[in-house]
Motif scaffolding. Structure first.
Motif, short mmCIF file in Angstrom:
data_model
loop_
_atom_site.label_atom_id
_atom_site.label_comp_id
_atom_site.label_asym_id
_atom_site.label_seq_id
_atom_site.Cartn_x
_atom_site.Cartn_y
_atom_site.Cartn_z
N LEU A 6 0.83 -1.20 0.00
CA LEU A 6 0.00 0.00 0.00
C LEU A 6 0.87 1.25 0.00
CD1 LEU A 6 -2.80 1.28 0.09
CD2 LEU A 6 -2.76 1.03 2.59
N ALA A 7 1.97 1.22 0.74
CA ALA A 7 2.89 2.36 0.77
C ALA A 7 3.41 2.68 -0.62
CB ALA A 7 4.04 2.07 1.73
N LYS A 8 3.76 1.64 -1.38
CA LYS A 8 4.24 1.86 -2.75
C LYS A 8 3.14 2.44 -3.63
CE LYS A 8 7.61 -1.91 -2.49
NZ LYS A 8 7.97 -3.27 -3.00
N ARG A 9 1.91 1.95 -3.45
CA ARG A 9 0.79 2.41 -4.28
C ARG A 9 0.51 3.90 -4.09
NH1 ARG A 9 -3.18 -1.56 -5.75
NH2 ARG A 9 -4.56 0.20 -6.27
N ILE A 10 0.69 4.38 -2.87
CA ILE A 10 0.31 5.77 -2.59
C ILE A 10 1.52 6.69 -2.44
CG2 ILE A 10 -1.78 4.92 -1.43
CD1 ILE A 10 -0.55 5.83 1.23
N GLY A 11 2.74 6.15 -2.58
CA GLY A 11 3.93 6.99 -2.50
C GLY A 11 4.26 7.45 -1.10
N ALA A 12 4.03 6.58 -0.10
CA ALA A 12 4.32 6.92 1.30
C ALA A 12 5.45 6.04 1.83
CB ALA A 12 3.06 6.75 2.15
N ARG A 13 6.00 6.41 2.97
CA ARG A 13 7.04 5.61 3.62
C ARG A 13 6.40 4.68 4.64
NH1 ARG A 13 10.12 5.99 8.26
NH2 ARG A 13 9.36 8.09 8.77
N CYS A 14 6.73 3.42 4.56
CA CYS A 14 6.17 2.44 5.49
C CYS A 14 6.98 2.43 6.79
CB CYS A 14 6.17 1.06 4.86
SG CYS A 14 5.45 -0.23 5.90
N GLY A 68 2.14 2.62 16.82
CA GLY A 68 1.95 1.49 15.92
C GLY A 68 2.56 1.71 14.55
N SER A 69 2.12 0.88 13.60
CA SER A 69 2.58 1.00 12.22
C SER A 69 1.96 2.23 11.57
CB SER A 69 2.21 -0.25 11.43
OG SER A 69 2.86 -1.39 11.95
N ALA A 70 2.64 2.73 10.55
CA ALA A 70 2.16 3.97 9.92
C ALA A 70 2.63 4.05 8.48
CB ALA A 70 2.65 5.19 10.70
N LEU A 71 1.92 4.86 7.71
CA LEU A 71 2.36 5.30 6.40
C LEU A 71 2.61 6.80 6.50
CD1 LEU A 71 0.02 3.35 3.94
CD2 LEU A 71 2.31 2.74 4.76
N VAL A 72 3.85 7.19 6.30
CA VAL A 72 4.25 8.59 6.51
C VAL A 72 4.18 9.31 5.17
CG1 VAL A 72 6.05 10.12 7.34
CG2 VAL A 72 5.74 7.85 8.39
N SER A 73 3.43 10.43 5.17
CA SER A 73 3.20 11.18 3.94
C SER A 73 3.23 12.67 4.23
CB SER A 73 1.85 10.79 3.33
OG SER A 73 1.51 11.66 2.27
N GLU A 74 3.72 13.45 3.27
CA GLU A 74 3.69 14.90 3.42
C GLU A 74 2.27 15.44 3.36
OE1 GLU A 74 6.18 16.62 0.49
OE2 GLU A 74 8.06 15.83 1.33
N ASN A 75 1.39 14.71 2.71
CA ASN A 75 0.00 15.15 2.56
C ASN A 75 -0.94 13.99 2.89
OD1 ASN A 75 -2.54 16.06 1.77
ND2 ASN A 75 -1.78 17.13 -0.04
N PRO A 76 -1.29 13.80 4.17
CA PRO A 76 -2.15 12.68 4.56
C PRO A 76 -3.51 12.67 3.88
CG PRO A 76 -1.07 13.61 6.48
CD PRO A 76 -0.81 14.55 5.34
N ASN A 77 -4.05 13.83 3.60
CA ASN A 77 -5.36 13.87 2.95
C ASN A 77 -5.30 13.30 1.54
OD1 ASN A 77 -7.22 15.30 4.90
ND2 ASN A 77 -5.59 16.81 4.78
N SER A 78 -4.27 13.67 0.80
CA SER A 78 -4.09 13.11 -0.53
C SER A 78 -3.78 11.62 -0.45
CB SER A 78 -2.96 13.84 -1.26
OG SER A 78 -2.72 13.27 -2.52
N ALA A 79 -2.96 11.23 0.53
CA ALA A 79 -2.64 9.81 0.71
C ALA A 79 -3.89 9.01 1.06
CB ALA A 79 -1.58 9.66 1.79
N TYR A 80 -4.77 9.60 1.85
CA TYR A 80 -6.04 8.94 2.17
C TYR A 80 -6.86 8.68 0.90
CZ TYR A 80 -11.09 9.30 2.71
OH TYR A 80 -12.44 9.13 2.54
N ALA A 81 -6.94 9.69 0.01
CA ALA A 81 -7.70 9.53 -1.22
C ALA A 81 -7.13 8.39 -2.06
CB ALA A 81 -7.70 10.83 -2.01
N LEU A 82 -5.80 8.32 -2.16
CA LEU A 82 -5.17 7.24 -2.92
C LEU A 82 -5.41 5.88 -2.26
CD1 LEU A 82 -1.77 9.01 -3.71
CD2 LEU A 82 -3.59 8.48 -5.34
N THR A 83 -5.42 5.85 -0.93
CA THR A 83 -5.70 4.62 -0.21
C THR A 83 -7.12 4.16 -0.45
OG1 THR A 83 -4.09 5.18 1.51
CG2 THR A 83 -5.75 3.55 2.09
N ALA A 84 -8.06 5.11 -0.45
CA ALA A 84 -9.46 4.75 -0.71
C ALA A 84 -9.61 4.12 -2.09
CB ALA A 84 -10.34 6.00 -0.59
N ARG A 85 -8.87 4.63 -3.07
CA ARG A 85 -8.93 4.02 -4.41
C ARG A 85 -8.35 2.62 -4.40
NH1 ARG A 85 -6.55 9.21 -6.14
NH2 ARG A 85 -8.26 10.66 -6.51
#
Length: 339
Positions: A6-14, A68-85
């Motif tokens: 999922l981190a790779k799909r949305i461009g976040a750091r796992c 806990g575990s996390a996906l680190v992103s500069e823009n969590p709102n945008s990352a949320y939208a990508l995760t929803a997709r």
């Protein structure tokens, strides 16, 4: 889906367990151990202490507040939208044509098209590759629908309408219906045939039970990237610019031109033949009766008041003209006395 995938799909750091199996999204308050949630604003950071999610999407500066575990992103709102997709579970109809669909012999169908039960597609219509037409939808004659566009159940597309690629049209929408064209002849309303069309660009979203009228002469045009909510009415010959957002219950009268990147919030009304420039934001229930030629945020109406206070204010509204004249007279008297 594995957290690292999922981190790779949305461009976040796992961060944390890369093998955590994420099933779905949840809220900060209710997400469970097999769900992921997101922290949109740092001001809500204290909610992390009681959060039971398997993982959280957040900024680097908020990571210290989460164990806990996390996906680190500069823009969590945008990352949320990508995760929803990535985790979207909306059912996807398989390619194929249901036996109850009625399709004219002259219709042209692209590859891997899906046409559901009780659909009607009239003569000379064209559907691009991977178009989805869900149950009960009606496609008029000479309609063109671009590839990967999806019509949900009971959508009506009138004759001659042109729809671009990757559009998303929800149930009950009516596109290309006859505009409200009438003339008063000897005290009676007589309908004027609407001879224009409707052109919808690429990546346009149109909400449930929204209606967009065809042009009286010439086309109504909805440009690329426009998003339109449920229960919106757009009149004949309107021109809606790229990436404009129109929220529910907006009414736009005929021959209105709206620029690019505008936002029309809920229940906005726009009078006919008005032009609105690019980058205008109209707040909820604003009434636009004249053209806007300067970008910015605009509002109209009065704020909410207790009924008793509102009635008193309404009485004062009617007295404003008289009060203005009296004040002007007093100012003139004061100026005369100083002389």
């Amino acid at each position: 889906m594995r957290l690292s995938d999922l981190a790779k799909r949305i461009g976040a750091r796992c961060h944390g367990d890369p093998d955590l199996d994420v099933i779905s999204l949840g809220t900060l308050e209710e997400a469970g151990p097999d769900q992921i949630t997101f922290l949109g604003v740092s001001t809500s950071r204290e909610m992390l202490a009681s959060c039971k999610a398997g993982a959280v999407i957040l900024r680097e500066e908020d990571l210290a507040g989460w164990q806990g575990s996390a996906l680190v992103s500069e823009n969590p709102n945008s990352a949320y939208a990508l995760t929803a997709r990535a985790l979207d579970t909306t059912p996807m109809p398989p390619p194929g044509i249901h036996q109850s669909a009625v399709i004219a012999d002259s219709v042209k169908l692209g590859e891997d098209v899906s046409i559901g039960p009780n659909c009607v597609i009239e003569g000379n219509a064209e559907l691009g590759d991977r178009v989805i037409i869900e149950p009960g939808s009606v496609i008029g004659a000479n309609v063109v629908i671009g590839s990967e566009t999806r019509l949900f159940a009971n959508v009506t597309i009138m004759h001659g309408v042109k729809i671009g690629q990757q559009c998303f049209i929800k149930s009950g929408a009516v596109l290309g219906s006859h505009g409200f064209g009438n003339t008063n002849e000897d005290g009676q309303w007589v309908r004027i045939p609407q001879l224009g069309g409707l052109t919808v660009g690429n990546r346009v979203q149109i909400g449930a039970v929204t209606t967009i009228d065809r042009g009286a002469i010439g086309d109504t045009v909805i440009a690329d990237g426009v998003v339109i909510d449920n229960l919106v009415q757009i009149g004949h010959n309107c021109q809606i610019g790229e990436d404009t957002a129109i929220v529910s219950c907006v009414g736009v009268a005929g021959s209105v031109v709206i620029g690019k990147r505008c936002i029309l919030a809920g229940a906005v009304g726009v009078a006919d033949h008005v032009t609105i420039c690019d980058d205008v934001h109209l707040t909820g229930m604003a009434m636009v009766t004249g053209s806007i030629n300067k970008p910015g945020m605009y509002s109209s109406g009065t704020g909410l008041l207790p009924t008793g206070d509102w009635r008193k204010a309404a009485v004062r509204f009617r007295q404003l003209d008289d009060m203005s004249r009296r004040l002007k007279h007093l100012e003139q008297m004061l100026a005369s006395s100083k002389n």
